[in-house]
Scaffold this active site. Structure first.
Site, PDB file in Angstrom:
ATOM      1  N   HIS A   1      -7.043 -35.389  47.860  1.00 42.96           N
ATOM      2  CA  HIS A   1      -7.770 -36.184  48.843  1.00 42.96           C
ATOM      3  C   HIS A   1      -6.916 -36.575  50.034  1.00 42.96           C
ATOM      4  O   HIS A   1      -7.449 -36.936  51.080  1.00 42.96           O
ATOM      5  CB  HIS A   1      -8.329 -37.458  48.181  1.00 42.96           C
ATOM      6  CG  HIS A   1      -9.470 -37.182  47.249  1.00 42.96           C
ATOM      7  ND1 HIS A   1      -9.299 -36.954  45.909  1.00 42.96           N
ATOM      8  CD2 HIS A   1     -10.798 -37.085  47.481  1.00 42.96           C
ATOM      9  CE1 HIS A   1     -10.470 -36.733  45.350  1.00 42.96           C
ATOM     10  NE2 HIS A   1     -11.404 -36.800  46.274  1.00 42.96           N
ATOM     11  N   GLY A   2      -5.603 -36.557  49.901  1.00 43.53           N
ATOM     12  CA  GLY A   2      -4.783 -36.915  51.054  1.00 43.53           C
ATOM     13  C   GLY A   2      -3.359 -37.215  50.651  1.00 43.53           C
ATOM     14  O   GLY A   2      -3.013 -37.195  49.462  1.00 43.53           O
TER      15      GLY A   2
END
Lengths: 103, 506
Positions: free
Chosen positions: B344-345
């Protein structure tokens, strides 16, 4: 589904034995139509166990990408049969040495 | 270009549908080329500088797949090509998504002095990279084969899924490309696709976006929040994320259906899950599927085979021992879901989010192995399981949303009442806010979802939807047409104030 006419009984019997051992249920009865939804406890982890037990018993090797599509006993039995056929000799799991050529 | 923008709804979509209908008259090749062209326009609209990146990614991966298929007789070469291609994909992802964050971290801690501009993440890179890695792995394992560059390019870059999924599998899309009936507009699919798209648009514009200011204000300074405002912000974000991603997934599935393509289901009432294992089978389902196919299964198979080769048991009893549980259950689970968090990051909060869900899943698996009896079907047991699961997911969503672990801790502290119960006297505005949340939870836990409403027309691939509420099953009838006409008007009128989809950041 034409499962009943294409399933090999010895393989089905062997698969049933594996299921009985894995699920610790000696009375478990399976048909080719039995699916993961119908067999209590047949989750993603048990699926891995079933696959590896089947590999050892039948001397075949499953690819990781294909096991996700084996949702029923019939599909598993047919996949084993296909791999044991003469056209699918390459990449087989050696039950004796326990080593795979593809890993 | 956002699905919920006027330029998309009023210009791009009608022009693309019209162009597709026209191109279909000339043939399948022309229609596919047109859809590819439209998809590239869609992608380049926001920032045309990233178009070459997409083109190089598609071209290089197609070349790698062609090489893998060419060397069928040489498995070692195939493996080498696959490893090189996967490394290239991951390097591009790392460069675009994680390098800047790592350099910022090094600079912030005085480890290295580097000059940096603000990083700009190419839209959809996490999605199209994963789609293509999956395809290459399947090529190597003999499960995929695609000789047509056009089909491959369209499979990867078809605009409904390009930016934020669903993460497609070639096995479900290529046969649809090969079907001649795909290549002409069909009334039923236009009606069904429009209805699904509209439901998604309403979820986004009417339900998700109004929650954004509440969540943003709360998460801007969580250390100032007392019990009720902290819960208000946390629940608002949890619902915003739910309706945003659910709305996006509906819109993607609806758009694909307009062009006669059925996408896999991506979202199936995840907050109704009765366990965290169940939750991951309902939330971002195509990411979970990808992780199972290409990470969890290979890892779990490798571990089980190694144990079997050494004569160790691999059955349930073996998994129930501490050592067996650690190697056969906890290890592949933590690795898989930990990487899902990082997917996700680059923020450290995503690492912790992944590890937290890994712990949840391990506890869930341990409970399945060691629980004293079968699962109760009594209604209070179901409610308790749903509440416990949602509570776990809510804590995860606080860490997921917070800008730092300190902020996440502050928000959770506020929710525990560590800073007192209330900041100001309750007013009408607050009461309306609470009632609105109650109404949204009634939808989340009580209303049929999109695939249940559309179940008479097989809205998505995968799990067939069932359910009660037969009156709420969509039919191409006059009452439904009127209802959706009103819905369309509401959706279009509310487009102006809406924002980007949350999953566009990933």
């Amino acid at each position: 589904m034409p499962t009943s006419v294409t399933i090999a009984q010895p393989v089905l019997a062997g698969v049933t034995e594996i299921f009985r051992a894995v699920f610790n249920d000696p009375d478990l009865e399976l048909t080719p139509r039995s699916t993961a939804d119908e067999v209590p406890g047949w989750d993603s982890m048990t699926h891995i166990t079933l696959i590896v037990e089947a590999e050892c018993r039948f001397g075949v090797l499953f690819q990781a990408a294909e096991i996700e599509s084996l949702h029923s006993v019939g599909e598993l039995v047919r996949a084993i049969e296909a791999k044991r056929g003469p056209a699918a000799v390459s990449g087989q799991w050696s039950a004796v040495s326990g080593q795979s050529r593809n890993i | 270009m956002l699905f919920n923008s006027y330029v998309f709804v009023a210009a791009f979509l009608p022009l693309t549908l019209g162009g597709f209908a026209l191109a279909c008259r000339f043939g399948r090749l022309q229609a596919a080329l047109f859809l590819l062209f439209a998809s590239l326009v869609f992608y380049g609209w926001w920032n045309p500088h990233f178009l070459p990146l997409l083109a190089v990614s598609v071209g290089a991966n197609y070349a790698a797949s062609a090489l893998i298929m060419r060397y069928v007789a040489r498995p070692r070469w195939q493996s080498a090509i696959l490893m090189g291609a996967v490394a290239g994909n991951l390097a591009a992802l790392f460069w675009c998504k994680y390098l800047a964050a790592m350099l910022w971290f090094l600079r912030a801690h005085g480890i290295a002095e580097v000059a940096l501009a603000d990083p700009v993440l190419p839209l959809g890179i996490s999605f199209f990279t994963f789609t293509q890695i999956g395809f290459l792995v399947d090529c190597r394992q003999g499960q995929a084969r695609e000789p047509s560059l056009l089909n491959y390019a369209l499979f990867v870059s078809f605009f409904p899924h390009l930016i934020a999924g669903p993460i497609l599998h070639h096995r479900e899309i290529m046969p649809q490309f090969a079907d001649a009936t795909t290549w002409r507009l069909r009334g039923e699919n236009l009606a069904v696709g429009s209805a699904i798209f509209l439901i998604g648009l309403l979820k986004k514009t009417l339900l998700a976006d109004p929650l954004a200011p509440i969540a943003s204000a709360g998460y801007a300074d969580p250390s100032a929040l007392t019990l009720f405002p902290a819960w208000h912000a946390a629940l608002a974000y949890s619902l915003q994320l739910y309706f945003d991603f659910s709305g996006y997934s509906d819109m993607a599935i609806g758009l694909a259906r307009l062009f006669n393509l059925r996408f896999p289901l991506n979202f199936h009432s995840p907050y109704q899950a009765q366990s965290v294992i169940d939750y991951w089978q309902r939330w971002h389902m195509t990411l979970t599927r990808w992780l199972m196919l290409y990470l969890y299964n290979p890892l779990a198979l490798y571990i089980a085979r190694r144990r079997a080769a050494r004569g160790l048991p691999i059955d349930r009893a073996a998994r129930s021992s501490l050592r067996g549980f650690a190697t056969m259950v906890a290890l592949p689970t933590m690795v898989t879901i930990g990487l899902a968090g990082v997917w996700h990051g680059s923020a450290f909060t995503f690492v912790v989010f992944g590890l937290l869900h890994g712990v949840y899943l391990c506890v869930n698996h341990a409970w399945r192995l060691w629980r004293p009896g079968p699962r109760s079907a009594a209604w209070h047991a179901v409610v308790a399981r749903v509440a416990l699961t949602y509570g776990c997911v809510l804590v995860g969503s606080v860490i997921f949303r917070a800008t730092s672990l300190t902020d996440a801790g502050a928000m959770l502290g506020g929710m525990l009442g560590l800073r007192g119960v209330w900041l100001a006297a309750p007013d009408l505005h607050a009461a309306v806010g609470v009632l609105w949340l109650v109404a949204l939870y009634a939808i989340v836990w009580g209303a049929p979802n999109t695939q249940q409403i559309m179940r008479a027309y097989a809205p998505a691939l995968g799990r067939a939807a069932t359910g009660s509420w037969p009156r709420l099953v969509w039919q191409p009838t006059l009452p439904w047409a009127v209802a959706f006409g009103v819905a369309a008007m509401l959706g279009l009128l509310s487009i102006g104030g809406t924002g980007e989809f949350l999953y566009y950041r990933f």
